[in-house]
Write a protein that holds these residues in place. Structure first.
Motif, PDB file in Angstrom:
ATOM      1  N   THR A  33      -2.860  81.866 -57.501  1.00  0.00           N
ATOM      2  CA  THR A  33      -1.823  80.764 -57.476  1.00  0.00           C
ATOM      3  C   THR A  33      -0.503  81.422 -56.805  1.00  0.00           C
ATOM      4  O   THR A  33      -0.396  82.559 -56.953  1.00  0.00           O
ATOM      5  CB  THR A  33      -1.252  80.317 -58.972  1.00  0.00           C
ATOM      6  N   ASN A  34      -0.166  80.636 -55.667  1.00  0.00           N
ATOM      7  CA  ASN A  34       0.965  80.979 -54.928  1.00  0.00           C
ATOM      8  C   ASN A  34       1.492  79.849 -54.401  1.00  0.00           C
ATOM      9  O   ASN A  34       1.150  79.285 -53.296  1.00  0.00           O
ATOM     10  CB  ASN A  34       0.694  82.048 -53.845  1.00  0.00           C
ATOM     11  N   LEU A  35       2.513  79.376 -55.136  1.00  0.00           N
ATOM     12  CA  LEU A  35       3.067  78.115 -54.762  1.00  0.00           C
ATOM     13  C   LEU A  35       4.679  78.526 -54.085  1.00  0.00           C
ATOM     14  O   LEU A  35       5.499  79.315 -54.807  1.00  0.00           O
ATOM     15  CB  LEU A  35       3.311  77.319 -55.925  1.00  0.00           C
ATOM     16  N   ASP A  36       5.191  77.521 -53.122  1.00  0.00           N
ATOM     17  CA  ASP A  36       6.570  77.646 -52.520  1.00  0.00           C
ATOM     18  C   ASP A  36       7.099  76.227 -52.917  1.00  0.00           C
ATOM     19  O   ASP A  36       6.615  75.149 -52.447  1.00  0.00           O
ATOM     20  CB  ASP A  36       6.427  77.950 -51.171  1.00  0.00           C
ATOM     21  N   VAL A  37       8.135  75.968 -53.631  1.00  0.00           N
ATOM     22  CA  VAL A  37       8.593  74.678 -53.866  1.00  0.00           C
ATOM     23  C   VAL A  37      10.196  74.758 -53.333  1.00  0.00           C
ATOM     24  O   VAL A  37      11.102  75.786 -53.463  1.00  0.00           O
ATOM     25  CB  VAL A  37       8.956  74.483 -55.635  1.00  0.00           C
ATOM     26  N   ARG A  38      10.393  73.838 -52.356  1.00  0.00           N
ATOM     27  CA  ARG A  38      11.835  73.500 -51.927  1.00  0.00           C
ATOM     28  C   ARG A  38      12.388  71.904 -52.174  1.00  0.00           C
ATOM     29  O   ARG A  38      11.410  71.248 -52.153  1.00  0.00           O
ATOM     30  CB  ARG A  38      11.613  73.962 -50.510  1.00  0.00           C
ATOM     31  N   GLY A  39      13.556  72.030 -51.941  1.00  0.00           N
ATOM     32  CA  GLY A  39      14.162  70.457 -51.871  1.00  0.00           C
ATOM     33  C   GLY A  39      15.145  70.137 -52.883  1.00  0.00           C
ATOM     34  O   GLY A  39      15.885  71.208 -53.391  1.00  0.00           O
ATOM     35  N   SER A  40      15.279  68.921 -53.137  1.00  0.00           N
ATOM     36  CA  SER A  40      16.411  68.344 -54.213  1.00  0.00           C
ATOM     37  C   SER A  40      16.033  67.275 -54.955  1.00  0.00           C
ATOM     38  O   SER A  40      15.151  66.552 -54.337  1.00  0.00           O
ATOM     39  CB  SER A  40      17.643  68.409 -53.275  1.00  0.00           C
ATOM     40  N   ALA A  41      16.732  67.227 -56.128  1.00  0.00           N
ATOM     41  CA  ALA A  41      16.240  66.081 -57.022  1.00  0.00           C
ATOM     42  C   ALA A  41      17.678  65.497 -57.848  1.00  0.00           C
ATOM     43  O   ALA A  41      18.364  66.433 -58.416  1.00  0.00           O
ATOM     44  CB  ALA A  41      15.278  66.465 -57.805  1.00  0.00           C
ATOM     45  N   GLY A  42      17.901  64.392 -57.842  1.00  0.00           N
ATOM     46  CA  GLY A  42      19.018  63.990 -58.716  1.00  0.00           C
ATOM     47  C   GLY A  42      18.701  64.440 -60.166  1.00  0.00           C
ATOM     48  O   GLY A  42      17.767  64.162 -60.726  1.00  0.00           O
ATOM     49  N   ILE A  43      19.864  64.607 -61.111  1.00  0.00           N
ATOM     50  CA  ILE A  43      19.691  64.826 -62.401  1.00  0.00           C
ATOM     51  C   ILE A  43      19.376  63.547 -63.146  1.00  0.00           C
ATOM     52  O   ILE A  43      18.797  63.602 -64.083  1.00  0.00           O
ATOM     53  CB  ILE A  43      20.937  65.542 -62.944  1.00  0.00           C
TER      54      ILE A  43
END
Length: 317
Positions: A33-43
Motif C-alpha cells: 500500500t502506498n497512498l497519497d491524500v490531498r485536498g480539503s473538507a468542511g468540518i
C-alpha cells in the motif's frame, strides 16, 4: 488491522481554518500500500469537499473485518470527492491485475482477476472483470452505485464456465451458467441459470457424515437486529438443472438422478425446491440387502429448509 500495518513515509501537514480542514500532505505506506491524500473538507456536513486520493492499495484492507470474505492483490486508485461531506460526488478509476477474492464456506475462489472500474457521480461501472472461478473462466460486466459507503442499485452479470464446487462436503460438481446481481431495497439478489455438467457423491453415507450434519443443522434463523454484513444481505433465486445424471456411489446407493431444482433464500440459510428423478436400474442397500429401483423421485417443496420427500419403488430377492 488484522495483521496489516500502515505508516507515514514523511510528516503529514494538516490545517483548520474557517471551518475547513485542509490536507496539504498525507502519505501512507504499508503492506502493498502506498497512498497519497490531498485536498480539503468542511468540518460541518454541508461544508465544501475537494479531496483526491492516488496510489496503490492492498485489496485485503477492503475485507479485513469480514471473517468469511477475503480479498488480495494490488488495487491502483485515482479518485476524487467533491460536493459536501454529507453528499459526496465521487469520480475516478481503479485497476487490479492478478487479484484474488475467496469465500470461506462454501469454498469459492475467484483468482487471477483483472478488474477495471470507473467511478462517476457515485456510479461504479465495471469495464472489465475477468479471471477464474474455482478453476473455470469468469467474465463479468455491469454497474452499481456507492452511497453512504454501501453498494446500491446493483446491475451486474457474470458468465461462468466449468467451475468446480464441493458443497455440501462430498457433493462434487462441475457447472456453467449465467448469474445476475441486482438490488431490492437492502437485499442483494442473485438470480440466474446454472447447468450442472457433472456431479457425484461418493462419500460413505453415515449418520454423522458432513451431508447429514448439514441437513440436520438447518434451522430458521430470525435476525437479531440490523446488520451491515455484505453476506447477510444476499438472497438466492437460481435455477439449477443437471445436464448429465447426478451419480451417487457409496455404501448405501449406486444410483443416478436428473435434477430440476431452484436455490432460494438467504445466503446463510438457503433452501432448495424442485425434483430429482432417479434413473432406472439403480441400487439401494438397506440392512445388507440390495434393492433394485423401478422408479423413484425426490421432491423438495419447503422454501425455508432442505426437506426431501422420497417416493421410491424397488424390488429385492
Amino acid at each position: 488491522m488484522n495483521e496489516f500495518s500502515l505508516g507515514q513515509t514523511q510528516p503529514s501537514r494538516l490545517s483548520v481554518r474557517d471551518g475547513i480542514l485542509s490536507v496539504e500532505r498525507l502519505t501512507l505506506s504499508g503492506t502493498e500500500t502506498n497512498l497519497d491524500v490531498r485536498g480539503s473538507a468542511g468540518i460541518l456536513p454541508d461544508g465544501p469537499l475537494d479531496v483526491r486520493v492516488a496510489g496503490g492499495l492492498n485489496a485485503a484492507l477492503l475485507t479485513f473485518n469480514n471473517p468469511d470474505l477475503r480479498a488480495s492483490g494490488n488495487l491502483n486508485i485515482e479518485a476524487a470527492a467533491a460536493g459536501t461531506p454529507a453528499a459526496p460526488l465521487l469520480s475516478g478509476s481503479a485497476r487490479m491485475q492478478g487479484g484474488r477474492l475467496s469465500l470461506r464456506d462454501p469454498r469459492v475462489v475467484a483468482d487471477n482477476l483483472t478488474v477495471r472500474l470507473e467511478l462517476d457521480a457515485g456510479t461504479i461501472a465495471v469495464r472489465e472483470f475477468t479471471g477464474t472461478l474455482n478453476g473455470g473462466p469468469l467474465n463479468g460486466t455491469g454497474k452499481a452505485a456507492l452511497r453512504d459507503g454501501t453498494l446500491r442499485d446493483l446491475d451486474l452479470k457474470a458468465d461462468v464456465q466449468d467451475f468446480f464446487l464441493n458443497f455440501p462436503e462430498g457433493l462434487k460438481s462441475s457447472s456453467s451458467g449465467t448469474l445476475t446481481l441486482s438490488s431490492e431495497q437492502d437485499d442483494i439478489l442473485i438470480r440466474g441459470n446454472i447447468r450442472v455438467l457433472e456431479s457425484s457423491y461418493r462419500d460413505s453415507f453415515e449418520v454423522r457424515s458432513q451431508l447429514m450434519n448439514y441437513l440436520k443443522d438447518q434451522r430458521i434463523v430470525e435476525p437479531a437486529g440490523e446488520t451491515d454484513s455484505l453476506l447477510d444481505r444476499i438472497r438466492f433465486d437460481v435455477s439449477v438443472r443437471t445436464v448429465s445424471p447426478l451419480l451417487v456411489q457409496n455404501n448405501v446407493a449406486r444410483v443416478g438422478g436428473n435434477a430440476n431444482l431452484r436455490l432460494l433464500g438467504p445466503f446463510r440459510e438457503p433452501s432448495v425446491v424442485g425434483r430429482i428423478t432417479l434413473t432406472d436400474g439403480g441400487e439401494i442397500v438397506l440392512n445388507q440387502r440390495t434393492y433394485y429401483i423401478n422408479r423413484g423421485t425426490v421432491t423438495l417443496t419447503n422454501q425455508t429448509r432442505i426437506e426431501p420427500q422420497l417416493d421410491i419403488q424397488a424390488q429385492t430377492r
